[in-house]
Design a protein around this motif. Structure first.
Motif, PDB file in Angstrom:
ATOM      1  N   GLU A  74       0.814  -1.215   0.000  1.00  0.00           N
ATOM      2  CA  GLU A  74       0.000   0.000   0.000  1.00  0.00           C
ATOM      3  C   GLU A  74       0.848   1.266   0.000  1.00  0.00           C
ATOM      4  O   GLU A  74       0.537   2.230  -0.720  1.00  0.00           O
ATOM      5  CB  GLU A  74      -0.921  -0.007   1.222  1.00  0.00           C
ATOM      6  CG  GLU A  74      -1.859   1.195   1.282  1.00  0.00           C
ATOM      7  CD  GLU A  74      -2.792   1.128   2.473  1.00  0.00           C
ATOM      8  OE1 GLU A  74      -3.523   2.113   2.701  1.00  0.00           O
ATOM      9  OE2 GLU A  74      -2.789   0.095   3.173  1.00  0.00           O
ATOM     10  N   CYS A  75       1.913   1.291   0.811  1.00  0.00           N
ATOM     11  CA  CYS A  75       2.721   2.517   0.898  1.00  0.00           C
ATOM     12  C   CYS A  75       3.532   2.771  -0.359  1.00  0.00           C
ATOM     13  O   CYS A  75       4.130   3.845  -0.503  1.00  0.00           O
ATOM     14  CB  CYS A  75       3.620   2.469   2.131  1.00  0.00           C
ATOM     15  SG  CYS A  75       4.851   1.147   2.108  1.00  0.00           S
ATOM     16  N   TYR A  76       3.592   1.805  -1.268  1.00  0.00           N
ATOM     17  CA  TYR A  76       4.240   1.987  -2.563  1.00  0.00           C
ATOM     18  C   TYR A  76       3.210   2.012  -3.682  1.00  0.00           C
ATOM     19  O   TYR A  76       3.452   1.549  -4.798  1.00  0.00           O
ATOM     20  CB  TYR A  76       5.264   0.875  -2.816  1.00  0.00           C
ATOM     21  CG  TYR A  76       6.402   0.827  -1.822  1.00  0.00           C
ATOM     22  CD1 TYR A  76       6.830   1.979  -1.161  1.00  0.00           C
ATOM     23  CD2 TYR A  76       7.056  -0.364  -1.530  1.00  0.00           C
ATOM     24  CE1 TYR A  76       7.868   1.936  -0.242  1.00  0.00           C
ATOM     25  CE2 TYR A  76       8.095  -0.420  -0.614  1.00  0.00           C
ATOM     26  CZ  TYR A  76       8.492   0.734   0.027  1.00  0.00           C
ATOM     27  OH  TYR A  76       9.524   0.693   0.947  1.00  0.00           O
ATOM     28  N   ASP A  77       2.054   2.591  -3.379  1.00  0.00           N
ATOM     29  CA  ASP A  77       0.973   2.749  -4.364  1.00  0.00           C
ATOM     30  C   ASP A  77       0.543   1.427  -4.976  1.00  0.00           C
ATOM     31  O   ASP A  77       0.243   1.344  -6.179  1.00  0.00           O
ATOM     32  CB  ASP A  77       1.384   3.728  -5.475  1.00  0.00           C
ATOM     33  CG  ASP A  77       1.476   5.159  -4.966  1.00  0.00           C
ATOM     34  OD1 ASP A  77       0.855   5.471  -3.933  1.00  0.00           O
ATOM     35  OD2 ASP A  77       2.176   5.976  -5.610  1.00  0.00           O
ATOM     36  N   TYR A 115      10.251   1.777  -7.887  1.00  0.00           N
ATOM     37  CA  TYR A 115       9.365   2.762  -7.264  1.00  0.00           C
ATOM     38  C   TYR A 115      10.216   3.717  -6.447  1.00  0.00           C
ATOM     39  O   TYR A 115      11.141   3.298  -5.747  1.00  0.00           O
ATOM     40  CB  TYR A 115       8.336   2.070  -6.357  1.00  0.00           C
ATOM     41  CG  TYR A 115       7.333   3.025  -5.748  1.00  0.00           C
ATOM     42  CD1 TYR A 115       6.194   3.405  -6.454  1.00  0.00           C
ATOM     43  CD2 TYR A 115       7.535   3.558  -4.481  1.00  0.00           C
ATOM     44  CE1 TYR A 115       5.285   4.294  -5.906  1.00  0.00           C
ATOM     45  CE2 TYR A 115       6.626   4.446  -3.935  1.00  0.00           C
ATOM     46  CZ  TYR A 115       5.514   4.806  -4.646  1.00  0.00           C
ATOM     47  OH  TYR A 115       4.610   5.686  -4.098  1.00  0.00           O
ATOM     48  N   ASN A 117       9.922   6.484  -3.516  1.00  0.00           N
ATOM     49  CA  ASN A 117       9.023   6.919  -2.449  1.00  0.00           C
ATOM     50  C   ASN A 117       9.470   8.274  -1.906  1.00  0.00           C
ATOM     51  O   ASN A 117      10.528   8.404  -1.301  1.00  0.00           O
ATOM     52  CB  ASN A 117       9.008   5.884  -1.325  1.00  0.00           C
ATOM     53  CG  ASN A 117       7.997   6.219  -0.255  1.00  0.00           C
ATOM     54  OD1 ASN A 117       7.089   7.023  -0.472  1.00  0.00           O
ATOM     55  ND2 ASN A 117       8.129   5.613   0.913  1.00  0.00           N
ATOM     56  N   ASP A 120       5.837   9.836   2.444  1.00  0.00           N
ATOM     57  CA  ASP A 120       5.530   8.867   3.492  1.00  0.00           C
ATOM     58  C   ASP A 120       5.847   9.510   4.830  1.00  0.00           C
ATOM     59  O   ASP A 120       6.580  10.495   4.899  1.00  0.00           O
ATOM     60  CB  ASP A 120       6.353   7.593   3.282  1.00  0.00           C
ATOM     61  CG  ASP A 120       5.898   6.474   4.217  1.00  0.00           C
ATOM     62  OD1 ASP A 120       6.565   6.294   5.243  1.00  0.00           O
ATOM     63  OD2 ASP A 120       4.895   5.810   3.909  1.00  0.00           O
TER      64      ASP A 120
END
Length: 262
Positions: A74-77, A115, A117, A120
């Motif tokens: 989820e935190c990496y789309d 990815y 990030n 966050d």
């Protein structure tokens, strides 16, 4: 040089030394190196303030994976996790007493970014980040190529003392035929350029920060494939960055794509 200085030093008396302190700048302009040691010693005795450049520190952490193969992160789309991936966090800190201004930070990766990030709870700093090199491959038809970004630049107008910025990369070393690698330069080193001011006077600095603890990871990326075709390259902060196409040996990237990736 010592033989030339000896007669000058022995003929000086107390009066000439005092005069030398008063007109040192004029003497230095005329006889330069012959009195430079005398003039310098007098300047040092005044104990003029010294100004040091800000202390820019870059640390890198390879984070432990907590995800399962095929898991949607989820935190990496929603990135579908592959156990081959690795996560690296780069943190730049100003540990000095002066502002770091016009900061540019070039980060070569031990692979390519799946990815990036920048948003966050654990990512800090307001900055701009973009791939270091871009490509525009022109072909006569549909090409089965995939462009991979292997190096990034961070830009920040001002990094105040005790402030940090951070970015996180999900990195892969799985290269396939017809991958176009942009800014490929896997070496364990981050390059930085920045300005700092003293009494409204601008100073500039370029420094290279080694990441020797990750030497094996960068080495593996460098030797992850054998055949390639090299395209344009560029020098940034005195370091080379390349554009390659993987798995093909040809005269150029365009012909490699048309002959092998259509």
């Amino acid at each position: 040089m010592a033989q030339l200085l000896d007669p000058v030093a022995w003929d000086l008396n107390l009066i000439s030394i005092v005069l030398g302190a008063l007109v040192g700048m004029i003497l230095q302009a005329f006889i330069g190196p012959y009195v430079s040691s005398i003039v310098t010693s007098m300047y040092v005795s005044i104990e003029a303030p010294k100004y040091e450049s800000p202390e820019l520190d870059v640390t890198v952490v390879k984070e432990r994976s907590i995800y399962q193969e095929g898991e949607s992160v989820e935190c990496y789309d929603g990135l579908e996790w592959d156990n081959e991936y690795s996560v690296y966090r780069f943190v730049a800190s100003n540990n000095g007493e002066s502002d770091i201004e016009n900061l540019k930070l070039d980060i070569p990766l031990p692979g390519y970014s799946v990815y990036t990030n920048t948003d966050d709870d654990t990512i800090g700093g307001n900055y701009v980040i973009y791939p270091l090199l871009t490509t525009r491959v022109q072909t006569t038809g549909d090409a089965c190529v995939s462009e991979k970004n292997c190096s990034f630049r961070i830009k920040k107008e001002k990094l105040a003392p005790d402030n940090t910025l951070a970015v996180e990369f999900v990195i892969s070393q799985k290269f396939e035929k017809c991958d176009v690698l942009r800014a490929f330069s896997p070496r364990p080193e981050v390059s930085a350029s920045f300005d700092w001011y003293v009494n409204d006077s601008r100073n500039s600095e370029v420094k290279h920060i080694e990441l020797n603890q990750f030497g094996s990871e960068y080495y593996n990326a460098l030797h992850a494939f054998e055949n390639y075709t090299e395209g344009p390259s560029a020098m940034e902060m005195g370091k080379p960055y390349h554009i390659l196409i993987v798995g093909i040996e040809d005269e150029g990237i365009e012909s490699a794509i048309e002959n092998s990736c259509m």
